[in-house]
Design a protein around this motif. Structure first.
Motif, PDB file in Angstrom:
ATOM      1  N   ASN B  41      18.472   5.287  -2.429  1.00  0.00           N
ATOM      2  CA  ASN B  41      16.919   6.946  -2.251  1.00  0.00           C
ATOM      3  C   ASN B  41      17.113   7.175  -3.060  1.00  0.00           C
ATOM      4  O   ASN B  41      15.145   8.022  -3.129  1.00  0.00           O
ATOM      5  N   LYS B  45      13.100   7.915  -4.955  1.00  0.00           N
ATOM      6  CA  LYS B  45      12.971   8.446  -4.751  1.00  0.00           C
ATOM      7  C   LYS B  45      12.005   9.554  -6.205  1.00  0.00           C
ATOM      8  O   LYS B  45      10.653   9.727  -6.149  1.00  0.00           O
ATOM      9  N   GLN B  50      10.055   6.764  -3.158  1.00  0.00           N
ATOM     10  CA  GLN B  50      10.121   6.423  -1.218  1.00  0.00           C
ATOM     11  C   GLN B  50      11.359   6.015  -1.393  1.00  0.00           C
ATOM     12  O   GLN B  50      11.558   6.063  -2.511  1.00  0.00           O
ATOM     13  N   GLU B  51      11.917   5.766  -0.435  1.00  0.00           N
ATOM     14  CA  GLU B  51      12.827   5.264  -0.019  1.00  0.00           C
ATOM     15  C   GLU B  51      13.430   4.027   0.142  1.00  0.00           C
ATOM     16  O   GLU B  51      12.059   3.205   1.089  1.00  0.00           O
ATOM     17  N   LYS B  68      14.714  -3.116  -4.902  1.00  0.00           N
ATOM     18  CA  LYS B  68      13.784  -2.934  -5.169  1.00  0.00           C
ATOM     19  C   LYS B  68      13.515  -3.459  -6.823  1.00  0.00           C
ATOM     20  O   LYS B  68      14.091  -2.731  -7.326  1.00  0.00           O
TER      21      LYS B  68
END
Lengths: 129, 211
Positions: B41, B45, B50-51, B68
């Motif tokens: 995260n 971030k 964003q987490e 991700k």
């Protein structure tokens, strides 16, 4: 009754990776024994053992406690490496030993470089090497 | 199994020659509650705004692989793009009764335990896909745990580069020297993923490992 089963390396030497893992895991998961293996599994087999353990978990088998004791990894970095290479050349995976116990019996194996503690959950006995 | 590892090694060499840097997979590995998802995260971030993962103090909160894609970090005019893989924590035992202590009911605890076992299997399976691993250790815990030794040894056997993030340095019991002594062959960066302490040094180290 608690059973400690010694497994000499020659008993697993000629088995396939899956065969080795099954043999050891059956003793721990099915027969509820603590296994003391002469030597160690290959690095990849250790990860496969964890994977196979997860597949076995059910209401009575909660997993394993595992510790590999390898005397050649102790000492200074340079001397330790030299000694490790020498041991590897002479003994391969026979050096050291491996302890595998059912998590329901062995609560924890605490390992520092120079000592090993087996904390048993049944009668809270503590063993020191 | 040896053939499998050899194939994976060849694949990595081949991929390294022809694959675009954007396809690099950076895996976050470690024991449950080491802070992998908190670090994931923090990274997303910082660079994507964003987490990517859910965090809680209950062990095995992450039970699926979280991916991700296209995380891009920039430092001193240089750019590094990778796909970040947050993996479930690896354990050798999972007992649903441990989850009851966190006020989960019996059904929830059993379900969580079942999912957690699958998560561990997935984490190990995904080792083959990693180009680099950020191994997250709780710096307040004993680093000589067999999970740490097995996983780091396994990564070495697969020739996957490893960087160790010694997390939770904001806590009093944190002991980075003990981690450095346990894994002298690896670069260890002390961080607090929660507070962001020393995270810039971690990014610098990532550039060196992933160059």
């Amino acid at each position: 009754m608690l059973t400690l089963q010694y497994v000499p390396y020659h008993e697993i030497q000629d088995l396939s990776s899956i065969g080795r893992i099954r043999k050891l895991l059956n003793m721990v998961a099915k027969e509820n024994k603590i296994v003391l293996l002469e030597g160690r599994l290959k690095r990849e087999e250790e990860a496969e053992l964890i994977k196979a353990t997860m597949e076995e978990i059910n209401h009575s088998f909660k997993g394993i406690e595992l510790a590999v004791i390898n005397p050649s990894t102790q000492g200074s970095v340079i001397f330790g490496k030299f000694r490790s290479n020498l041991f590897n050349m002479l003994l391969g995976d026979r050096q050291g030993f491996t302890i595998i116990g059912p998590a329901s019996v062995v609560k924890n194996i605490k390992k520092d470089p120079d000592k090993l503690q087996l904390l048993l959950s049944e009668n809270r006995r503590k063993r020191k090497r | 199994m040896i053939i499998k590892v050899f194939r994976s090694y060849l694949k990595r060499i081949f991929d390294g020659l022809f694959k675009k840097k954007a396809n690099i997979k950076l895996g976050l590995y470690g024991s449950p509650n080491a802070g992998k998802s908190t670090l994931a995260n923090r990274i997303t971030k910082d660079w994507l705004g964003q987490e990517m993962s859910v965090v809680s103090n209950i062990p095995h909160e992450t039970r699926d692989i979280n991916l991700k894609e296209g995380v891009e970090i920039r430092k001193g005019g240089k750019k590094l793009t990778f796909n970040l893989v947050d993996t479930p924590g690896i354990a050798t035992k999972i007992d649903y009764e441990d989850f009851l202590k966190f006020k989960l009911n019996s059904k929830e605890a059993k379900q969580r335990a079942k999912e957690a076992t699958k998560g561990v299997i997935e984490s190990i399976k995904w080792l083959d896909n990693m180009d680099c691993v950020l191994f997250v250790l709780d710096s307040t815990a004993n680093p000589y745990s067999q999970i740490n030794i097995t996983l780091i040894g396994n990564l070495a056997a697969r020739n996957i580069p490893v960087l160790i993030a010694a997390n939770k340095t904001d806590l009093k019991k944190s002991n980075i020297k003990k981690i450095e002594a346990a894994f002298p062959q690896y670069k260890v960066i002390g961080i607090s993923a929660e507070r962001g302490d020393n995270i810039e040094e971690l990014y610098d180290a990532l550039f060196k490992v992933l160059k």
